[in-house]
Enzyme design. Structure first.
Site, PDB file in Angstrom:
ATOM      1  N   ARG A  53       0.582  -0.714  -0.008  1.00 41.14           N
ATOM      2  CA  ARG A  53       0.059  -0.380  -0.348  1.00 41.14           C
ATOM      3  C   ARG A  53       0.681   1.677  -0.001  1.00 41.14           C
ATOM      4  NH1 ARG A  53       2.653   1.519   3.761  1.00 41.14           N
ATOM      5  NH2 ARG A  53       0.500   3.278   3.851  1.00 41.14           N
ATOM      6  N   GLY A  54      -0.061   2.827  -0.253  1.00 47.53           N
ATOM      7  CA  GLY A  54       1.139   3.584   0.142  1.00 47.53           C
ATOM      8  C   GLY A  54       1.309   3.768  -1.202  1.00 47.53           C
ATOM      9  N   ALA A  55       0.776   5.079  -2.168  1.00 44.60           N
ATOM     10  CA  ALA A  55       0.484   5.740  -3.356  1.00 44.60           C
ATOM     11  C   ALA A  55       1.542   5.395  -4.563  1.00 44.60           C
ATOM     12  CB  ALA A  55       0.524   6.937  -3.951  1.00 44.60           C
ATOM     13  N   GLN A 201      -2.383   2.314   9.845  1.00 44.82           N
ATOM     14  CA  GLN A 201      -0.958   2.535   9.658  1.00 44.82           C
ATOM     15  C   GLN A 201      -0.018   3.402  10.690  1.00 44.82           C
ATOM     16  OE1 GLN A 201      -3.452   3.129   7.654  1.00 44.82           O
ATOM     17  NE2 GLN A 201      -3.941   2.482   5.730  1.00 44.82           N
ATOM     18  N   ASP A 242      -1.616  11.097  -1.615  1.00 53.01           N
ATOM     19  CA  ASP A 242      -2.189   9.624  -3.358  1.00 53.01           C
ATOM     20  C   ASP A 242      -2.795  10.064  -4.472  1.00 53.01           C
ATOM     21  OD1 ASP A 242      -2.393   8.571  -0.204  1.00 53.01           O
ATOM     22  OD2 ASP A 242      -2.169   7.079  -1.928  1.00 53.01           O
ATOM     23  N   ASN A 252      -5.197  12.754   0.529  1.00 47.52           N
ATOM     24  CA  ASN A 252      -4.397  11.912   1.292  1.00 47.52           C
ATOM     25  C   ASN A 252      -5.641  11.152   2.430  1.00 47.52           C
ATOM     26  OD1 ASN A 252      -1.443  11.138   2.539  1.00 47.52           O
ATOM     27  ND2 ASN A 252      -2.003  12.026   3.676  1.00 47.52           N
ATOM     28  N   LYS A 253      -4.766  10.567   3.702  1.00 52.86           N
ATOM     29  CA  LYS A 253      -5.606   9.470   3.658  1.00 52.86           C
ATOM     30  C   LYS A 253      -6.516  10.706   5.063  1.00 52.86           C
ATOM     31  CE  LYS A 253      -5.205   5.227   4.214  1.00 52.86           C
ATOM     32  NZ  LYS A 253      -5.963   4.931   3.661  1.00 52.86           N
TER      33      LYS A 253
HETATM   34  O1  MRU Z   1      -3.945   3.166   1.892  1.00 52.84           O
HETATM   35  P1  MRU Z   1      -3.306   3.520   2.694  1.00 52.84           P
HETATM   36  O2  MRU Z   1      -2.597   2.316   2.917  1.00 52.84           O
HETATM   37  O3  MRU Z   1      -2.519   3.273   0.630  1.00 52.84           O
HETATM   38  O4  MRU Z   1      -3.208   4.903   2.141  1.00 52.84           O
HETATM   39  C1  MRU Z   1      -1.020   5.621   2.430  1.00 52.84           C
HETATM   40  C2  MRU Z   1      -1.643   7.283   2.686  1.00 52.84           C
HETATM   41  O5  MRU Z   1      -2.520   7.912   2.279  1.00 52.84           O
HETATM   42  C3  MRU Z   1      -0.094   7.516   2.104  1.00 52.84           C
HETATM   43  O6  MRU Z   1       0.105   8.652   2.771  1.00 52.84           O
HETATM   44  C4  MRU Z   1       0.130   8.179   0.409  1.00 52.84           C
HETATM   45  O7  MRU Z   1      -0.281   6.877  -0.129  1.00 52.84           O
HETATM   46  C5  MRU Z   1       1.690   8.736   0.623  1.00 52.84           C
HETATM   47  S1  MRU Z   1       2.155   7.349   0.676  1.00 52.84           S
HETATM   48  C6  MRU Z   1       4.419   7.845   0.205  1.00 52.84           C
END
Ligand code: MRU
Length: 363
Positions: A53-55, A201, A242, A252-253
């Protein structure tokens, strides 16, 4: 970055076995389990169910997913269908479609017998670029932290939300990269880690990364940040993104927006770190147009953890029959963002600076 003093990355291609390997992030911080990805189905599962996970990492994984698809079948029709399937796994992070588009564009017109090798080369390059871009973000972001330290001569207190550390990328991270670089340069830092319900997370991933790097941190539940800002306990906020729109709105989250509002009200600088592959130059208004993922309501109604015998447990925390809604992201309007930290430098979150950045990235 380090795990028990050993350097690990989140995804890699092992030449001798011809396998793509990842860390199953659903088990962190309790277990570090390495998993092989062998089929497109497995790659789709890994992204959708958040083994990765994470963009940025979602994008890199999708690129390797295309290599795996090409081992199944090299016809363009098959690869196009695989790319469409991968693209549907998660809707918000734009790095996913960006990486798939990189692969599909670069293989157009190639002989079928060259396609597999070419896709592997592209995926490895995207992975390598992610590492160097995140390191650059860390170096630029470290200058921001250093300036605060030079003024106060006290450990710099940084609030972050969710996990935008190395686990969200290949290595280094985006929001945490400046923290890692500052720490390596002996600038004292302390990180306030937001829990980040529903999947936590912050607690499970960000805290684990910081502890492994020996960086001071404190875990707080999601609603504490505003209080800390009112009492001057936060020098700056840094989050990831993201998908950033061309007007500078940042998705973002879920919960990032509320932190940005509190930061604005308390004159706390709010920085967003991201590689250029997280910018969607086709979206003009982020609040209006960025698609927001809605995930399974189970993630809200239940919580994961280990019991006293170290057994992983999933516990229900709501009344029987409760309706739970799970929006995974929100959008922070550009006016609340102090600056964007990118691999090409630190810029204003507005359409003029983002347009210039796009031109630079095409040079
Ligand atoms: O749902 P996730 O865990 O994939 O969400 C991740 C985030 O919101 C991060 O802040 C975002 O992807 C930036 S990652 C460098």
């Amino acid at each position: 970055m380090l795990v028990n003093d050993k350097h690990l990355t989140t995804i890699w291609y092992e030449h001798k076995s011809d396998k793509v390997k990842i860390i199953d992030q659903r088990l962190i911080p309790f277990e570090v389990k390495i998993v092989e990805l062998n089929t497109v189905d497995e790659v789709c599962f890994a992204i959708k169910e958040m083994q990765v996970r994470g963009a940025p990492l979602i994008g890199v994984t999708a690129a390797f997913g295309m290599y795996i698809a090409s081992k199944e079948n090299t016809s363009l029709d098959y690869l196009k269908k695989a790319s469409d399937r991968l693209n549907k796994t998660r809707p918000t992070a734009v790095n996913l479609s960006w990486a798939l588009n990189e692969v599909m564009t670069k293989i157009a017109g190639l002989n079928q017998d060259k396609i597999s090798i070419k896709i592997l080369e592209i995926a490895n390059q995207i992975r390598q670029d992610d590492i160097s871009n995140c390191k650059k973000i860390g170096e630029y972001g470290c200058e921001v932290i250093k300036k605060i330290y030079n003024k106060t001569n006290k450990p710099v207190n940084i609030l972050t939300h969710c996990n935008a550390g190395w686990l969200a990328t290949v290595d280094w991270g985006t929001a945490l990269a400046p923290v890692f670089v500052a720490n390596k340069n002996n600038i004292p830092v302390h990180v306030w880690v937001d829990e980040t319900r529903p999947r936590n997370q912050g607690f499970s991933l960000t805290a684990w990364e910081l502890l492994n790097e020996n960086i001071k941190n404190s875990l707080i539940v999601d609603n504490v940040g505003g209080h800390l800002m009112q009492h001057n306990k936060i020098d700056l906020c840094i989050t990831g993104t993201d998908r950033t729109a061309s007007n500078g709105d940042v998705c973002n989250k879920i919960g990032t927006y509320l932190k940005a509002l509190a930061a604005f009200d308390n004159n706390v600088p709010f920085y967003v770190s991201a590689p250029i592959s997280s910018i969607d130059f086709n979206i003009e208004d982020g609040v209006r147009d960025i698609p927001i993922e809605e995930r399974n309501s189970d993630e809200v109604s239940h919580i994961n953890g280990i019991d006293e015998n170290n057994h992983l447990k999933k516990l229900k925390i709501v009344p029987k029959g409760a309706t739970c809604v799970n929006y995974a992201f929100d959008v922070t309007p550009a006016k609340y963002i102090t600056k964007l930290i990118t691999e090409k430098g630190i810029i204003d979150a507005n359409s003029i600076s983002i347009k210039k950045l796009n031109e630079k990235s095409l040079e």
